[in-house]
Design an enzyme around this catalytic site. Structure first.
Site, PDB file in Angstrom:
ATOM      1  N   CYS A 325       1.676   4.405  -6.500  1.00 45.66           N
ATOM      2  CA  CYS A 325       1.612   2.956  -6.259  1.00 45.66           C
ATOM      3  C   CYS A 325       0.284   2.380  -6.778  1.00 45.66           C
ATOM      4  CB  CYS A 325       1.834   2.656  -4.781  1.00 45.66           C
ATOM      5  SG  CYS A 325       2.323   0.946  -4.467  1.00 45.66           S
ATOM      6  N   HIS A 422       6.985   5.547  -2.840  1.00 42.39           N
ATOM      7  CA  HIS A 422       6.387   6.176  -1.658  1.00 42.39           C
ATOM      8  C   HIS A 422       7.382   7.184  -1.085  1.00 42.39           C
ATOM      9  CE1 HIS A 422       2.974   3.465  -1.486  1.00 42.39           C
ATOM     10  NE2 HIS A 422       3.795   2.439  -1.631  1.00 42.39           N
TER      11      HIS A 422
END
Length: 481
Positions: A325, A422
């Site tokens: 991310c 994630h």
């Protein structure tokens, strides 16, 4: 409602345990936290964003996480400001004073979400935030007694005896409450007790005589309890008999979703270390750059701590590098924040290890995803939470193949992998493939979902044993076993 004498007193775990105990008895139960401040979050079934602890509590109740379970989420991006998320959607960034003025609207959102849950579930277990004795925040409170009074909710108060001063915690908290608030406290739970309970009994007797409030349970210290953290990083290093792969990750000032690395922390063959400010970056087989709520500021902090030359040296010696991310964005050539979503508007030079750039956009990407890793076509399940949109030639060599699209990048030399997903390590297949790629010859299988279930069952069993006999039946109108 479960409130605590302080942060990390054990509120989240007690709520999870109660949700699992009631679900076992066939009760339709849901968790609820009016206001949460955390950088670990999860994507809900309705496409919103809530605190990760509430997602775990939903799992304990046998439910899909829903944005109504945490209607107000604050994600700090500076020491004085935070992104404000209401009903699962970001509405902007506020400093503390602006948020205080916003609280009447926040309370309306909280009560609306609670009413919706109450129309679908027989029981709601509410988690407070911090401590109800924060008297400077009492005006307009929506997180603790302000909420309890608004919905006429009784309270159990949790205190952590492992910190010391447990009787002062409980009696002191009561002393700082108003008379109507004190009347709401109907039970105490003492958490993380080690030792001979008979030696604690005189103190418990005194506490009950002093306050007129029963001690409903004394919970033992549970060694090796592994549950998704609400926010704090578990920096202790577990002793492992023969770790075969060294993995490190920086503790960023605004690190987010660090639970992505739980599978590495818990893997029996991995020596995992969080590297904090002031720590020398040690040699490793794998470096992971985690997510961040303030990517440009955290990248500047990395540079100030000497990580850039350390990463370059790591790669020269053949080490592997993963960016997740915000870590993906740091690996590119440039990060642009024209709207000032995470600080002052502007641009920052990236580490330049992948030929891509990222621009922060007003609309946050919130998706539950599934697909295949580029390595071994291993199954991946996870979620995306990011404001950045990345573009560039590096992304043509994707790291993950999702349903109908690709994600991230694998460098041409195979040393660097980056992804917005994630939970990349959470499935056994993906974790094994990534560890083999990083140099571990024969990684043991680790199923994080199964481990969560085991820990939730252990937690519920512990609470069931510790609770004063008849407590569940009395409070939740259950038939005797």
């Amino acid at each position: 409602m479960i409130q605590g004498t302080s942060s990390d007193a054990g509120k989240s775990t007690v709520v999870a345990a109660l949700c699992r105990l009631l679900a076992r008895r066939g009760v339709r139960v849901a968790p609820f936290k009016p206001q949460n401040m955390a950088l670990n979050s999860a994507v809900t079934v309705d496409g919103g964003e809530i605190g990760r602890a509430q997602a775990l509590q939903a799992q304990a109740a046998g439910l899909d996480a829903h944005s109504d379970m945490n209607p107000v989420l604050l994600k700090p991006n500076t020491d004085v400001g935070a992104q404000v998320i209401v009903h699962g959607r970001a509405i902007g960034t506020m400093d503390a004073r602006a948020y205080q003025a916003f609280k009447p609207q926040a309370l309306n959102a909280v009560l609306t979400a609670h009413a919706r849950l109450a129309s679908h579930y027989a029981q709601i277990i509410v988690e407070g935030a911090g401590s109800p004795a924060e008297i400077n925040l009492r005006a307009g409170d929506i997180a603790n007694m302000g909420f309890a009074e608004a919905v006429d909710c009784p309270v159990w108060l949790v205190a952590d005896i492992d910190r010391g001063g447990v009787f002062a915690q409980l009696v002191g908290t009561l002393e700082l409450l108003s008379a109507s608030e004190r009347a709401r406290v109907r039970g105490f739970i003492i958490n993380r007790f080690r030792g001979d309970l008979s030696l604690l009994q005189p103190g418990l007797d005194w506490l009950e005589a002093r306050t007129g409030i029963p001690v409903l349970a004394v919970l033992p210290y549970l060694h090796g309890l592994h549950l998704d953290a609400e926010d704090a990083i578990a920096c202790s290093r577990a002793t492992k008999s023969a770790p075969q792969l060294r993995v490190i990750a920086p503790v960023l000032p605004r690190i987010s979703n660090h639970t992505d690395l739980d599978a590495l922390r818990l893997h029996p063959q991995v020596e995992f270390r969080w590297i904090g400010p002031g720590d020398t970056v040690p040699p490793a087989d794998l470096i992971v750059l985690p997510g961040s709520k303030s990517v440009r500021a955290d990248l500047a902090a990395l540079r100030a701590r000497g990580w850039e030359p350390a990463i370059q040296r790591h790669l020269r010696y053949g080490g592997r590098l993963i960016g997740l991310c915000g870590g993906l964005q740091m690996l590119g050539t440039r990060i642009d924040d024209p709207l000032g979503l995470e600080g002052e508007p502007g641009s920052s030079r990236g580490l330049g290890l992948l030929d891509c750039a990222s621009t922060l956009a007003a609309e946050k990407q919130l998706h539950r995803v599934s697909g295949r890793l580029c390595l071994e076509k291993a199954e991946v399940r996870g979620y995306e939470i990011h404001a950045g949109i990345s573009h560039g030639p590096a992304l043509d060599r994707a790291a993950v193949f999702l349903d109908g699209r690709t994600d991230g990048a694998l460098s041409a030399d195979g040393q660097i992998l980056a992804s917005y997903v994630h939970g990349l390590f959470d499935t056994p297949a993906a974790c094994g493939a990534l560890l083999r790629w990083a140099g571990l010859q024969a990684p043991a299988a680790l199923d994080l979902d199964a481990l969560r279930e085991t820990q939730l069952e252990r937690l519920a069993d512990t609470l069931a044993t510790a609770l004063r006999p008849g407590t569940l039946q009395q409070w939740f109108d259950l038939a005797d076993d």
